[in-house]
Design a protein around this motif. Structure first.
Motif, PDB file in Angstrom:
ATOM      1  N   LEU A  96     -80.471  15.699  -8.711  1.00 12.38           N
ATOM      2  CA  LEU A  96     -80.639  14.655  -9.708  1.00 12.38           C
ATOM      3  C   LEU A  96     -81.802  13.741  -9.355  1.00 12.38           C
ATOM      4  O   LEU A  96     -82.033  13.431  -8.198  1.00 12.38           O
ATOM      5  N   ASP A  97     -82.540  13.307 -10.391  1.00 13.95           N
ATOM      6  CA  ASP A  97     -83.622  12.363 -10.179  1.00 13.95           C
ATOM      7  C   ASP A  97     -83.129  10.922 -10.233  1.00 13.95           C
ATOM      8  O   ASP A  97     -83.796  10.024  -9.749  1.00 13.95           O
ATOM      9  N   GLY A  98     -81.987  10.697 -10.849  1.00 13.13           N
ATOM     10  CA  GLY A  98     -81.503   9.342 -11.045  1.00 13.13           C
ATOM     11  C   GLY A  98     -80.768   8.783  -9.842  1.00 13.13           C
ATOM     12  O   GLY A  98     -80.409   9.488  -8.900  1.00 13.13           O
ATOM     13  N   THR A  99     -80.545   7.480  -9.890  1.00 12.65           N
ATOM     14  CA  THR A  99     -79.835   6.745  -8.845  1.00 12.65           C
ATOM     15  C   THR A  99     -78.625   6.056  -9.451  1.00 12.65           C
ATOM     16  O   THR A  99     -78.718   5.455 -10.525  1.00 12.65           O
ATOM     17  N   SER A 100     -77.491   6.139  -8.806  1.00 15.41           N
ATOM     18  CA  SER A 100     -76.299   5.470  -9.312  1.00 15.41           C
ATOM     19  C   SER A 100     -76.468   3.955  -9.226  1.00 15.41           C
ATOM     20  O   SER A 100     -76.815   3.406  -8.180  1.00 15.41           O
ATOM     21  N   LEU A 101     -76.204   3.286 -10.341  1.00 11.92           N
ATOM     22  CA  LEU A 101     -76.282   1.828 -10.401  1.00 11.92           C
ATOM     23  C   LEU A 101     -74.919   1.186 -10.186  1.00 11.92           C
ATOM     24  O   LEU A 101     -74.775  -0.031 -10.346  1.00 11.92           O
ATOM     25  N   ALA A 102     -73.928   1.993  -9.817  1.00 13.49           N
ATOM     26  CA  ALA A 102     -72.577   1.477  -9.618  1.00 13.49           C
ATOM     27  C   ALA A 102     -72.521   0.315  -8.618  1.00 13.49           C
ATOM     28  O   ALA A 102     -71.780  -0.649  -8.850  1.00 13.49           O
ATOM     29  N   PRO A 103     -73.272   0.354  -7.502  1.00 20.34           N
ATOM     30  CA  PRO A 103     -73.220  -0.783  -6.569  1.00 20.34           C
ATOM     31  C   PRO A 103     -73.600  -2.105  -7.221  1.00 20.34           C
ATOM     32  O   PRO A 103     -73.048  -3.155  -6.881  1.00 20.34           O
ATOM     33  N   ALA A 148     -84.118   0.065 -13.660  1.00 21.82           N
ATOM     34  CA  ALA A 148     -83.279   1.214 -13.992  1.00 21.82           C
ATOM     35  C   ALA A 148     -84.027   2.154 -14.910  1.00 21.82           C
ATOM     36  O   ALA A 148     -84.986   1.774 -15.568  1.00 21.82           O
ATOM     37  N   GLU A 149     -83.579   3.411 -14.940  1.00 22.20           N
ATOM     38  CA  GLU A 149     -84.124   4.438 -15.821  1.00 22.20           C
ATOM     39  C   GLU A 149     -82.969   5.135 -16.514  1.00 22.20           C
ATOM     40  O   GLU A 149     -81.841   5.132 -16.023  1.00 22.20           O
ATOM     41  N   LEU A 150     -83.249   5.755 -17.639  1.00 21.27           N
ATOM     42  CA  LEU A 150     -82.180   6.460 -18.343  1.00 21.27           C
ATOM     43  C   LEU A 150     -81.584   7.576 -17.500  1.00 21.27           C
ATOM     44  O   LEU A 150     -80.416   7.935 -17.676  1.00 21.27           O
ATOM     45  N   ILE A 151     -82.370   8.131 -16.596  1.00 21.71           N
ATOM     46  CA  ILE A 151     -81.850   9.191 -15.734  1.00 21.71           C
ATOM     47  C   ILE A 151     -80.836   8.665 -14.722  1.00 21.71           C
ATOM     48  O   ILE A 151     -80.178   9.452 -14.033  1.00 21.71           O
ATOM     49  N   ASP A 152     -80.681   7.333 -14.648  1.00 22.79           N
ATOM     50  CA  ASP A 152     -79.684   6.747 -13.751  1.00 22.79           C
ATOM     51  C   ASP A 152     -78.290   6.728 -14.368  1.00 22.79           C
ATOM     52  O   ASP A 152     -77.298   6.516 -13.666  1.00 22.79           O
ATOM     53  N   ILE A 153     -78.200   6.939 -15.671  1.00 17.74           N
ATOM     54  CA  ILE A 153     -76.921   6.773 -16.355  1.00 17.74           C
ATOM     55  C   ILE A 153     -75.886   7.801 -15.902  1.00 17.74           C
ATOM     56  O   ILE A 153     -74.736   7.456 -15.627  1.00 17.74           O
ATOM     57  N   PHE A 154     -76.293   9.073 -15.812  1.00 18.80           N
ATOM     58  CA  PHE A 154     -75.319  10.105 -15.441  1.00 18.80           C
ATOM     59  C   PHE A 154     -74.725   9.880 -14.047  1.00 18.80           C
ATOM     60  O   PHE A 154     -73.486   9.864 -13.896  1.00 18.80           O
ATOM     61  N   PRO A 155     -75.537   9.707 -12.994  1.00 14.85           N
ATOM     62  CA  PRO A 155     -74.925   9.480 -11.681  1.00 14.85           C
ATOM     63  C   PRO A 155     -74.109   8.190 -11.624  1.00 14.85           C
ATOM     64  O   PRO A 155     -73.123   8.115 -10.892  1.00 14.85           O
ATOM     65  N   THR A 156     -74.500   7.185 -12.412  1.00 13.81           N
ATOM     66  CA  THR A 156     -73.735   5.938 -12.443  1.00 13.81           C
ATOM     67  C   THR A 156     -72.362   6.173 -13.042  1.00 13.81           C
ATOM     68  O   THR A 156     -71.337   5.747 -12.487  1.00 13.81           O
ATOM     69  N   MET A 157     -72.318   6.867 -14.174  1.00 13.00           N
ATOM     70  CA  MET A 157     -71.040   7.120 -14.837  1.00 13.00           C
ATOM     71  C   MET A 157     -70.154   8.042 -14.014  1.00 13.00           C
ATOM     72  O   MET A 157     -68.929   7.882 -13.980  1.00 13.00           O
ATOM     73  N   ALA A 158     -70.774   8.999 -13.347  1.00 19.83           N
ATOM     74  CA  ALA A 158     -69.992   9.914 -12.518  1.00 19.83           C
ATOM     75  C   ALA A 158     -69.287   9.154 -11.398  1.00 19.83           C
ATOM     76  O   ALA A 158     -68.102   9.378 -11.123  1.00 19.83           O
ATOM     77  N   GLU A 159     -70.005   8.227 -10.768  1.00 18.95           N
ATOM     78  CA  GLU A 159     -69.399   7.456  -9.676  1.00 18.95           C
ATOM     79  C   GLU A 159     -68.333   6.500 -10.185  1.00 18.95           C
ATOM     80  O   GLU A 159     -67.247   6.406  -9.606  1.00 18.95           O
ATOM     81  N   LEU A 160     -68.628   5.799 -11.278  1.00 19.42           N
ATOM     82  CA  LEU A 160     -67.668   4.838 -11.808  1.00 19.42           C
ATOM     83  C   LEU A 160     -66.406   5.514 -12.322  1.00 19.42           C
ATOM     84  O   LEU A 160     -65.313   4.947 -12.271  1.00 19.42           O
ATOM     85  N   ALA A 161     -66.558   6.733 -12.826  1.00 23.13           N
ATOM     86  CA  ALA A 161     -65.412   7.457 -13.369  1.00 23.13           C
ATOM     87  C   ALA A 161     -64.605   8.157 -12.278  1.00 23.13           C
ATOM     88  O   ALA A 161     -63.586   8.794 -12.566  1.00 23.13           O
ATOM     89  N   GLY A 162     -65.059   8.049 -11.047  1.00 23.17           N
ATOM     90  CA  GLY A 162     -64.334   8.699  -9.966  1.00 23.17           C
ATOM     91  C   GLY A 162     -64.471  10.195  -9.984  1.00 23.17           C
ATOM     92  O   GLY A 162     -63.563  10.919  -9.590  1.00 23.17           O
ATOM     93  N   ALA A 163     -65.637  10.673 -10.448  1.00 20.37           N
ATOM     94  CA  ALA A 163     -65.910  12.106 -10.501  1.00 20.37           C
ATOM     95  C   ALA A 163     -67.087  12.403  -9.580  1.00 20.37           C
ATOM     96  O   ALA A 163     -68.220  12.564 -10.045  1.00 20.37           O
ATOM     97  N   PRO A 164     -66.849  12.453  -8.279  1.00 27.97           N
ATOM     98  CA  PRO A 164     -67.945  12.650  -7.328  1.00 27.97           C
ATOM     99  C   PRO A 164     -68.676  13.963  -7.553  1.00 27.97           C
ATOM    100  O   PRO A 164     -68.073  14.985  -7.884  1.00 27.97           O
ATOM    101  N   LEU A 165     -69.980  13.925  -7.401  1.00 25.11           N
ATOM    102  CA  LEU A 165     -70.807  15.118  -7.576  1.00 25.11           C
ATOM    103  C   LEU A 165     -70.873  15.893  -6.274  1.00 25.11           C
ATOM    104  O   LEU A 165     -70.893  15.304  -5.193  1.00 25.11           O
ATOM    105  N   ASP A 166     -70.914  17.208  -6.388  1.00 26.57           N
ATOM    106  CA  ASP A 166     -71.055  17.999  -5.173  1.00 26.57           C
ATOM    107  C   ASP A 166     -72.453  17.771  -4.605  1.00 26.57           C
ATOM    108  O   ASP A 166     -73.384  17.394  -5.341  1.00 26.57           O
ATOM    109  N   PRO A 167     -72.650  17.953  -3.308  1.00 29.69           N
ATOM    110  CA  PRO A 167     -73.929  17.651  -2.667  1.00 29.69           C
ATOM    111  C   PRO A 167     -75.124  18.329  -3.317  1.00 29.69           C
ATOM    112  O   PRO A 167     -76.193  17.723  -3.448  1.00 29.69           O
ATOM    113  N   GLN A 168     -74.973  19.574  -3.738  1.00 27.65           N
ATOM    114  CA  GLN A 168     -76.091  20.296  -4.339  1.00 27.65           C
ATOM    115  C   GLN A 168     -76.510  19.661  -5.662  1.00 27.65           C
ATOM    116  O   GLN A 168     -77.693  19.476  -5.937  1.00 27.65           O
TER     117      GLN A 168
END
Length: 284
Positions: A137-144, A112-132
């Protein structure tokens, strides 16, 4: 009913050297409590230890706790944090999502990288990001991984590498290890940049000259500049022993591994793409 919200707040506290804006000093009133401990002569019923934070840990809050760097305590003859070694780049990461019950009290070996935190929190919080936004984003969601922390195969497949970088500004070319920090050095004056890639089994680091005008490393084709390369094996590393690994440079003894990771690092960094914006390595 309450409306879910996401709050990201950055705090910058006094650091070395200890400093803070002078106007803030005027906001501090009074001294620290002179008697912070209740006297044993006072009956317990007289004390009240509840606070406004009552119920803080029972509510539905998503929390991510991490640090910004590791710290060497003499390992490799180093002190502090200014390196691309595991001791400097590996930091703790604790995430709490109480509604994801599978994750409670568990650990994962996912890279994991610190840049993964934002997409992870966005997914877990149920706040999907728009495609653009998601594409930028450089990070990867760790939610799975939080939903299936026991799935080792998933953890290995989700991310196959983590990146980091640190610079060097040696004052004496004959002794590049002496006085080579870049503290308070303008980025245009940096001399060398070290890039490191951490996989599940190895860490590979490449050092290159830095072009202060273009703010890019000087990559030469078909070969990178031979300033320095490092390869460290982490085969068998379960995260319980920080002193056992990265004590011998295996770059010469494992040329095939070095060659493969050189290509991986080159693709991730040297092409100057958006994905080259890297952050500290984070391996929970």
């Amino acid at each position: 009913m309450h409306t879910p919200f996401f709050l990201a707040v950055g705090f910058r506290k006094p650091h070395l050297p200890f400093r803070f804006p002078a106007p803030f000093l005027a906001l501090v009133e009074g001294d620290v409590a002179a008697h912070p401990t209740l006297s044993p002569t006072v009956p317990p019923i007289a004390h009240h230890d509840a606070s406004r934070a009552r119920g803080l840990y029972s509510r539905s809050r998503l929390v991510a706790l991490h640090s910004d760097h590791g710290w060497s305590l003499g390992e490799h003859g180093e002190w502090q944090k200014f390196s691309n070694f595991e001791h400097g780049t590996r930091v703790p990461l604790i995430m709490r999502a109480p509604w994801v019950r599978e994750s409670v009290g568990t650990r994962s070996s996912v890279l994991a990288e610190l840049i993964d935190i934002f997409p992870t929190m966005a997914e877990l919080a149920g706040a999907p990001l728009d495609p653009q936004t998601a594409a930028s984003l450089d990070g990867t969601s760790l939610a799975p991984v939080l939903r299936a922390p026991a799935d080792a195969a998933l953890a290995r497949a989700l991310k196959h590498r983590a990146l980091s970088q640190y610079m060097r500004c040696p004052r004496d070319a004959a002794q590049p290890q002496k006085a080579n920090d870049c503290l308070f050095t303008d980025r245009s004056q940096i001399a060398f940049m070290g890039y490191t890639v951490r996989t599940h089994t190895h860490r590979f680091t490449q050092w290159a000259a830095w072009n202060g005008s273009s703010l890019r490393s000087v990559w030469q084709q078909p070969r990178w500049p031979d300033i320095g390369e490092e390869l460290y094996s982490h085969v068998g590393d379960d995260g319980s022993d920080f002193d056992r690994y990265e004590n011998k440079n295996c770059n010469a003894s494992e040329p095939n591994v070095a060659a493969a990771l050189r290509v991986l690092l080159h693709e991730a960094v040297a092409n100057g793409s958006a994905k080259a914006r890297v952050d500290l390595v984070l391996v929970p």
